[in-house]
Enzyme design. Sequence first.
Site, short mmCIF file in Angstrom:
data_model
loop_
_atom_site.label_atom_id
_atom_site.label_comp_id
_atom_site.label_asym_id
_atom_site.label_seq_id
_atom_site.Cartn_x
_atom_site.Cartn_y
_atom_site.Cartn_z
N LEU A 157 0.86 -1.19 0.00
CA LEU A 157 0.00 0.00 0.00
C LEU A 157 0.89 1.23 0.00
O LEU A 157 1.82 1.32 0.81
CB LEU A 157 -0.90 0.03 1.24
CG LEU A 157 -2.14 -0.86 1.24
CD1 LEU A 157 -2.71 -0.93 2.65
CD2 LEU A 157 -3.19 -0.31 0.29
N SER A 158 0.61 2.17 -0.89
CA SER A 158 1.33 3.44 -0.86
C SER A 158 0.85 4.28 0.31
O SER A 158 -0.18 4.00 0.92
CB SER A 158 1.12 4.20 -2.17
OG SER A 158 1.75 3.55 -3.25
N ALA A 159 1.60 5.31 0.62
CA ALA A 159 1.24 6.20 1.73
C ALA A 159 -0.06 6.93 1.41
O ALA A 159 -0.35 7.24 0.25
CB ALA A 159 2.35 7.21 1.97
#
Length: 362
Positions: free
Chosen positions: A63-65
């Site tokens: 998951l990206s930020a």
Amino acid sequence: MGGAVSAGEDNDELIDNLKEAQYIRTELVEQAFRAIDRADYYLEEFKDNAYKDLAWKHGNIHLSAPCIYSEVMEALDLQPGLSFLNLGSGTGYLSSMVGLILGPFGVNHGVELHSDVIEYAKQKLDFFIKTSDSFDKFEFCEPSFVIGNCLEISPDCTQYDRVYCGAGVQKEHEDYMKSLLKVGGILVMPLEEKLTKITRTGPSAWETKKILAVSFAPLIQPNHTDSGKSRLVHLPPVAVRSLQDLARIAIRGTIKKIIHEEALSRAGGGLRSPPRFKRRRLRRRRMETIVFLDKEVFASRISSPSDDNNNGEDMEEERLEEEESKPSELKPDPPVNFLREKVLSLPLPDPLKYYLLYYREK
């Protein structure tokens, strides 16, 4: 590791922080972020970190930020009925948020390299549809995921209104990415260490805008078969909705309208917004640099000159907040899912009720 915004205690507080830092700027994007709890896409043992503005990676799951997803969602300028292609669709978190905006007549496709991640994404999608009350506040464009390398999409595939790539794109693949886009469409991707928005203004005309300094892991190059031929990725066909689906959409829409009219009538012609419980106001801070796990994401933002001049205001705000927080705050009652209650009260066979509720049990 560092974050662009403060950590939240829950999903709503994370969204409040992203709004305060101007990563979320439009109502549609805010609604989509609030509807899907980021923690639901974490493995159980890692959920303590779900509301931090950090990327997360475990095996192939990534998951990206939140600040990155916010910028992507804002840059895509999503509207109901558009077609969307997510290259490196991962857990399906972003695709599901996009689907809430696209609505029932949009197109929502994802390409993912790893089969275990696709299985994970399907489980999370099923969980959201079957258990989330916020699902009933929207008409959803359910994402479809296919396995394969996004650099091997069949050349006869349809073009899309919106395209996002969640891995670093090498300069030699820029034209390939652009070819997936309709005229008037928007492509968002990490290109040359910048999150980049490219708008196709004509058959061979483009407008490019650099949004944010980032560093994503690069796209994985295709691994050709023994015969030297690539494995073409065939995207799902754009299908016409079935009569059953159209009927469900129409019935749910009619019930929502009735619920809204009843609420207006009870409020004497003016629908009052439900009270929001006061959250701690955050001092706006801009971090010069953000670094995330496993070389996944690096981002930088320009700090506001006024940030250095408001220390006195911050201290006064903190004092007032402390005074306000002294009385014990009552937790709000769980929100009522009026659509679900109304459907279950209808004089219909249970199977039909469950169909209207996407097969959710009582």
